[in-house]
Write a protein that holds these residues in place. Structure first.
Motif, PDB file in Angstrom:
ATOM      1  N   MET A 154       8.352   7.730   5.576  1.00  0.00           N
ATOM      2  CA  MET A 154       6.538   8.222   4.316  1.00  0.00           C
ATOM      3  C   MET A 154       7.143   7.072   3.281  1.00  0.00           C
ATOM      4  O   MET A 154       7.835   7.118   3.252  1.00  0.00           O
ATOM      5  N   GLY A 155       6.083   6.693   2.899  1.00  0.00           N
ATOM      6  CA  GLY A 155       6.163   6.364   1.933  1.00  0.00           C
ATOM      7  C   GLY A 155       4.810   6.500   1.149  1.00  0.00           C
ATOM      8  O   GLY A 155       3.774   6.517   1.646  1.00  0.00           O
ATOM      9  N   TRP A 156       5.287   5.515  -0.143  1.00  0.00           N
ATOM     10  CA  TRP A 156       3.790   5.196  -0.985  1.00  0.00           C
ATOM     11  C   TRP A 156       3.340   3.234  -1.445  1.00  0.00           C
ATOM     12  O   TRP A 156       4.627   2.890  -2.343  1.00  0.00           O
ATOM     13  N   TYR A 157       2.417   2.828  -1.483  1.00  0.00           N
ATOM     14  CA  TYR A 157       2.337   1.701  -1.817  1.00  0.00           C
ATOM     15  C   TYR A 157       0.794   1.906  -3.123  1.00  0.00           C
ATOM     16  O   TYR A 157       0.583   3.674  -3.095  1.00  0.00           O
TER      17      TYR A 157
ATOM     18  N   ARG B  91      -1.938  -5.133  -3.221  1.00  0.00           N
ATOM     19  CA  ARG B  91      -1.315  -3.464  -3.006  1.00  0.00           C
ATOM     20  C   ARG B  91       0.393  -3.677  -2.929  1.00  0.00           C
ATOM     21  O   ARG B  91       1.190  -4.387  -3.098  1.00  0.00           O
ATOM     22  N   GLU B  92       0.839  -2.849  -3.602  1.00  0.00           N
ATOM     23  CA  GLU B  92       2.742  -3.111  -3.996  1.00  0.00           C
ATOM     24  C   GLU B  92       3.574  -2.183  -3.369  1.00  0.00           C
ATOM     25  O   GLU B  92       2.397  -0.539  -3.832  1.00  0.00           O
ATOM     26  N   LEU B  93       4.288  -1.807  -3.073  1.00  0.00           N
ATOM     27  CA  LEU B  93       5.490  -0.244  -2.792  1.00  0.00           C
ATOM     28  C   LEU B  93       5.952   0.081  -4.000  1.00  0.00           C
ATOM     29  O   LEU B  93       6.347  -0.831  -4.931  1.00  0.00           O
ATOM     30  N   VAL B  94       5.400   1.241  -3.653  1.00  0.00           N
ATOM     31  CA  VAL B  94       6.174   1.741  -5.018  1.00  0.00           C
ATOM     32  C   VAL B  94       7.173   2.904  -4.843  1.00  0.00           C
ATOM     33  O   VAL B  94       8.076   2.577  -5.275  1.00  0.00           O
ATOM     34  N   ALA B  95       7.659   3.827  -3.263  1.00  0.00           N
ATOM     35  CA  ALA B  95       8.736   4.309  -2.882  1.00  0.00           C
ATOM     36  C   ALA B  95       8.596   4.807  -1.567  1.00  0.00           C
ATOM     37  O   ALA B  95       7.240   4.903  -1.656  1.00  0.00           O
TER      38      ALA B  95
ATOM     39  N   ALA C 295      10.550   0.658  -6.287  1.00  0.00           N
ATOM     40  CA  ALA C 295      10.434  -0.397  -6.467  1.00  0.00           C
ATOM     41  C   ALA C 295      10.929  -0.133  -8.196  1.00  0.00           C
ATOM     42  O   ALA C 295      10.947   0.938  -8.892  1.00  0.00           O
ATOM     43  N   ASP C 296      11.300  -1.172  -8.457  1.00  0.00           N
ATOM     44  CA  ASP C 296      11.996  -1.473  -9.822  1.00  0.00           C
ATOM     45  C   ASP C 296      11.325  -0.747 -11.208  1.00  0.00           C
ATOM     46  O   ASP C 296      11.638  -0.201 -12.095  1.00  0.00           O
TER      47      ASP C 296
ATOM     48  N   CYS D 191      -0.607   6.170   0.739  1.00  0.00           N
ATOM     49  CA  CYS D 191       0.797   7.332   1.766  1.00  0.00           C
ATOM     50  C   CYS D 191       0.939   6.716   2.248  1.00  0.00           C
ATOM     51  O   CYS D 191      -0.905   6.281   3.141  1.00  0.00           O
ATOM     52  N   TYR D 192       1.580   6.337   3.244  1.00  0.00           N
ATOM     53  CA  TYR D 192       1.787   5.715   4.842  1.00  0.00           C
ATOM     54  C   TYR D 192       3.189   6.154   5.283  1.00  0.00           C
ATOM     55  O   TYR D 192       3.741   7.333   4.693  1.00  0.00           O
ATOM     56  N   ALA D 193       2.741   5.934   6.678  1.00  0.00           N
ATOM     57  CA  ALA D 193       3.615   7.169   7.853  1.00  0.00           C
ATOM     58  C   ALA D 193       4.181   5.318   8.868  1.00  0.00           C
ATOM     59  O   ALA D 193       3.609   5.714   9.627  1.00  0.00           O
TER      60      ALA D 193
END
Length: 116
Positions: free
Chosen positions: A34-37, A45-49, A60-61, A95-97
């Protein structure tokens, strides 16, 4: 199929903290990570973690050292602790899975606004 419900967004001053959570329901046994964009206004849209079921994390840096992702594997709830927030963190957070048997599932999004 997996359904995701996010909570915890809001308005915070620069330097403040917020915590987001995302609860999965449905076929949660198929979730592998799972994670967050996030999507800032007018941007992609960008990946966060992200975090796997084995708790391997990726950030993400731009958020390393400020954000922490964690997961309750039994309940398939993912958390994002955001500290030292900056105006540049203002975005809609999704949120994504990942699932081993289905396409990626997405939450409806929660707004985070960092402003004085």
């Amino acid at each position: 199929q997996v359904q995701l419900v996010e909570s915890g967004g809001g308005l915070v001053q620069p330097g403040g903290s917020l915590s987001l959570s995302c609860a999965a329901s449905g076929s949660i046994s198929s979730i592998s990570g799972m994670g967050w964009y996030r999507q800032p206004p007018g941007k992609e849209r960008e990946l966060v973690a992200s975090i796997t079921s084995g708790r391997h994390t990726n950030y993400a840096d731009a958020v390393k050292g400020r954000f922490t992702i964690s997961i309750d594997n039994a309940k398939k709830v993912v958390y994002l602790q955001m500290n030292s927030l900056e105006p540049e963190d203002t975005a809609t957070y999704y949120c994504y899975a990942d699932s081993v048997v289905a396409a990626v599932s997405w939450g409806q999004g929660t707004q985070v606004t960092v402003s004085s």
